[in-house]
Write a protein that holds these residues in place. Sequence first.
Motif, PDB file in Angstrom:
ATOM      1  N   PRO A 135      78.767  75.911  48.256  1.00  0.00           N
ATOM      2  CA  PRO A 135      79.078  77.208  48.892  1.00  0.00           C
ATOM      3  C   PRO A 135      77.852  78.021  49.261  1.00  0.00           C
ATOM      4  CG  PRO A 135      79.638  77.234  46.541  1.00  0.00           C
ATOM      5  CD  PRO A 135      79.327  75.821  46.884  1.00  0.00           C
ATOM      6  N   GLU A 136      76.744  77.795  48.564  1.00  0.00           N
ATOM      7  CA  GLU A 136      75.532  78.569  48.852  1.00  0.00           C
ATOM      8  C   GLU A 136      74.984  78.286  50.247  1.00  0.00           C
ATOM      9  OE1 GLU A 136      75.743  77.959  44.396  1.00  0.00           O
ATOM     10  OE2 GLU A 136      76.036  76.733  46.189  1.00  0.00           O
ATOM     11  N   TYR A 137      75.289  77.113  50.804  1.00  0.00           N
ATOM     12  CA  TYR A 137      74.796  76.749  52.139  1.00  0.00           C
ATOM     13  C   TYR A 137      75.726  77.217  53.255  1.00  0.00           C
ATOM     14  CZ  TYR A 137      71.252  73.572  50.186  1.00  0.00           C
ATOM     15  OH  TYR A 137      70.161  73.040  49.539  1.00  0.00           O
ATOM     16  N   ASP A 138      76.855  77.815  52.910  1.00  0.00           N
ATOM     17  CA  ASP A 138      77.876  78.115  53.908  1.00  0.00           C
ATOM     18  C   ASP A 138      77.326  78.964  55.057  1.00  0.00           C
ATOM     19  OD1 ASP A 138      80.945  78.314  54.575  1.00  0.00           O
ATOM     20  OD2 ASP A 138      80.163  80.369  54.690  1.00  0.00           O
ATOM     21  N   MET A 139      76.679  80.056  54.749  1.00  0.00           N
ATOM     22  CA  MET A 139      76.166  80.937  55.793  1.00  0.00           C
ATOM     23  C   MET A 139      75.099  80.240  56.634  1.00  0.00           C
ATOM     24  SD  MET A 139      76.634  83.858  57.192  1.00  0.00           S
ATOM     25  CE  MET A 139      77.590  84.677  55.904  1.00  0.00           C
ATOM     26  N   TYR A 140      74.272  79.454  55.998  1.00  0.00           N
ATOM     27  CA  TYR A 140      73.224  78.729  56.723  1.00  0.00           C
ATOM     28  C   TYR A 140      73.840  77.759  57.729  1.00  0.00           C
ATOM     29  CZ  TYR A 140      69.525  75.320  57.621  1.00  0.00           C
ATOM     30  OH  TYR A 140      68.636  74.475  58.232  1.00  0.00           O
ATOM     31  N   PHE A 141      74.852  76.993  57.297  1.00  0.00           N
ATOM     32  CA  PHE A 141      75.472  76.025  58.193  1.00  0.00           C
ATOM     33  C   PHE A 141      76.227  76.721  59.329  1.00  0.00           C
ATOM     34  CE2 PHE A 141      75.717  72.929  54.380  1.00  0.00           C
ATOM     35  CZ  PHE A 141      74.468  72.411  54.699  1.00  0.00           C
ATOM     36  N   ARG A 142      76.809  77.880  59.062  1.00  0.00           N
ATOM     37  CA  ARG A 142      77.553  78.604  60.085  1.00  0.00           C
ATOM     38  C   ARG A 142      76.622  79.139  61.184  1.00  0.00           C
ATOM     39  NH1 ARG A 142      82.857  80.223  58.740  1.00  0.00           N
ATOM     40  NH2 ARG A 142      83.446  79.657  56.594  1.00  0.00           N
ATOM     41  N   PHE A 174      72.673  78.934  65.992  1.00  0.00           N
ATOM     42  CA  PHE A 174      72.440  80.122  66.804  1.00  0.00           C
ATOM     43  C   PHE A 174      71.132  80.838  66.473  1.00  0.00           C
ATOM     44  CE2 PHE A 174      77.003  79.689  65.750  1.00  0.00           C
ATOM     45  CZ  PHE A 174      77.473  79.301  67.001  1.00  0.00           C
ATOM     46  N   LEU A 175      70.365  80.298  65.527  1.00  0.00           N
ATOM     47  CA  LEU A 175      69.157  80.979  65.074  1.00  0.00           C
ATOM     48  C   LEU A 175      67.899  80.264  65.534  1.00  0.00           C
ATOM     49  CD1 LEU A 175      70.204  81.770  61.374  1.00  0.00           C
ATOM     50  CD2 LEU A 175      70.280  83.320  63.342  1.00  0.00           C
ATOM     51  N   ASP A 176      66.829  81.032  65.660  1.00  0.00           N
ATOM     52  CA  ASP A 176      65.543  80.401  65.961  1.00  0.00           C
ATOM     53  C   ASP A 176      64.997  79.766  64.682  1.00  0.00           C
ATOM     54  OD1 ASP A 176      64.111  82.386  64.396  1.00  0.00           O
ATOM     55  OD2 ASP A 176      64.393  83.754  66.087  1.00  0.00           O
ATOM     56  N   GLU A 177      63.915  79.020  64.821  1.00  0.00           N
ATOM     57  CA  GLU A 177      63.383  78.241  63.709  1.00  0.00           C
ATOM     58  C   GLU A 177      62.987  79.118  62.522  1.00  0.00           C
ATOM     59  OE1 GLU A 177      59.794  74.999  62.851  1.00  0.00           O
ATOM     60  OE2 GLU A 177      60.301  75.611  64.904  1.00  0.00           O
ATOM     61  N   GLU A 178      62.361  80.245  62.791  1.00  0.00           N
ATOM     62  CA  GLU A 178      61.928  81.116  61.700  1.00  0.00           C
ATOM     63  C   GLU A 178      63.113  81.701  60.939  1.00  0.00           C
ATOM     64  OE1 GLU A 178      59.183  85.154  60.972  1.00  0.00           O
ATOM     65  OE2 GLU A 178      59.398  84.282  62.980  1.00  0.00           O
ATOM     66  N   SER A 179      64.126  82.116  61.664  1.00  0.00           N
ATOM     67  CA  SER A 179      65.314  82.701  61.029  1.00  0.00           C
ATOM     68  C   SER A 179      66.066  81.647  60.212  1.00  0.00           C
ATOM     69  CB  SER A 179      66.241  83.301  62.082  1.00  0.00           C
ATOM     70  OG  SER A 179      65.588  84.340  62.787  1.00  0.00           O
ATOM     71  N   ARG A 180      66.130  80.442  60.760  1.00  0.00           N
ATOM     72  CA  ARG A 180      66.785  79.359  60.015  1.00  0.00           C
ATOM     73  C   ARG A 180      66.050  79.093  58.708  1.00  0.00           C
ATOM     74  NH1 ARG A 180      67.263  76.676  65.064  1.00  0.00           N
ATOM     75  NH2 ARG A 180      65.516  75.304  64.487  1.00  0.00           N
ATOM     76  N   ALA A 181      64.726  79.069  58.772  1.00  0.00           N
ATOM     77  CA  ALA A 181      63.924  78.797  57.577  1.00  0.00           C
ATOM     78  C   ALA A 181      64.146  79.877  56.511  1.00  0.00           C
ATOM     79  CB  ALA A 181      62.450  78.702  57.946  1.00  0.00           C
ATOM     80  N   MET A 182      64.218  81.122  56.948  1.00  0.00           N
ATOM     81  CA  MET A 182      64.433  82.219  56.003  1.00  0.00           C
ATOM     82  C   MET A 182      65.817  82.128  55.356  1.00  0.00           C
ATOM     83  SD  MET A 182      62.741  85.498  58.009  1.00  0.00           S
ATOM     84  CE  MET A 182      63.372  86.613  56.743  1.00  0.00           C
ATOM     85  N   LEU A 183      66.828  81.821  56.162  1.00  0.00           N
ATOM     86  CA  LEU A 183      68.191  81.727  55.647  1.00  0.00           C
ATOM     87  C   LEU A 183      68.335  80.532  54.690  1.00  0.00           C
ATOM     88  CD1 LEU A 183      70.872  83.190  55.819  1.00  0.00           C
ATOM     89  CD2 LEU A 183      71.506  81.704  57.731  1.00  0.00           C
ATOM     90  N   LEU A 184      67.650  79.434  55.031  1.00  0.00           N
ATOM     91  CA  LEU A 184      67.682  78.257  54.163  1.00  0.00           C
ATOM     92  C   LEU A 184      67.005  78.545  52.830  1.00  0.00           C
ATOM     93  CD1 LEU A 184      68.326  75.304  53.672  1.00  0.00           C
ATOM     94  CD2 LEU A 184      66.196  74.702  54.844  1.00  0.00           C
ATOM     95  N   LYS A 185      65.873  79.220  52.891  1.00  0.00           N
ATOM     96  CA  LYS A 185      65.163  79.587  51.665  1.00  0.00           C
ATOM     97  C   LYS A 185      66.037  80.460  50.765  1.00  0.00           C
ATOM     98  CE  LYS A 185      60.884  81.757  50.036  1.00  0.00           C
ATOM     99  NZ  LYS A 185      59.614  82.438  50.449  1.00  0.00           N
TER     100      LYS A 185
END
Length: 326
Positions: free
Chosen positions: A209-216, A220-231
């Motif tokens: 469940p912790e990855y839910d927002m990241y996968f959603r 739609f996110l740029d690389e930097e935003s994806r990295a921050m959300l994944l972290k």
Amino acid sequence: MGISMLVSQQPQLLPATMNIPPGRLNLDNFIPWRPKKKVVVVMGATGTGKSRLSIDLASLFPAEIINSDKMQVHEGLDIVTNKITEEERKRVPHHLLGIVGPNADFTASDFCDRASIAMEKILSRGRLPVIAGGSNSYIEALIDDVDYQFRSKYDPCFLCVDVRTPVLHQYVSERVDRMVKKGMIDEARKFFSVNGDYKQGIRKAIGVPEYDMYFRLEPFLDEESRAMLLKKAIQEIKNNNCKLVHRQLEKIHRLRNVKKWNIHRLDATEVFNRKGNEADEAWEELVAGPSMEIVAQFLDRDATIKRNWRHGRFFGRQKIMLHNAL
């Protein structure tokens, strides 16, 4: 009057000799006494080394292992649930691993039913059942639920691998990083669903469940935003693992201090403070060795185990057949 009342309530002793007429003794309901069957239970918080200890026990005693981790009973997510690999099992038979579908519910009652069947099959082969896993609610239900009559049938030996909390917190956090490197994210992605229910089946596991927002939001996110959300998701997984440690320890403390289970504590902290061969040596000295002696004494094989241990043959993987003790 009070004393006479107490005396009158005492059970009457049978006379030393009884004249029972021939043929009058009915043995139809006579149940001969049998010793209880031996079972070892390996407990501890996540990451403490329960699987490792259960394998060590099976390296000396002819044992088979019953999984009591509520997430590992499901198929899939081997990395996320830290399921023991075929190589790590070292050909030791394991039960209740990956036996139900990912979306199925597996209750404490289901566990008790399956574990009871597994124990009897293992014992019928003259082998020792070793129950190992971190779901203490499953273990408590099996041991103390009167419907399963465990206490009347079996004699349990409880081992608990313990690690000081700050050390264990650091370890489980580092383990999450290793799981990410092994492919945890891609494995979890396969179980992602926009309408997925994180309260059912294997999706309840920490690391899904912790990855839910990241996968959603990932597409739609740029690389930097994806990295921050994944972290952020990975850090949440680490935090939730540390919270799990506290819940597991609280349950074990309750079983020991409130329910008075005779749990043998094995402090593995020094193992986690060392590296490489030194860590392995600490494990043998502080965890595996004492556990073997406890179990050997439990199975009435104390003298033999101590002799093998002191002569350096303990981890030569000599097996002592215990058919008469089980």
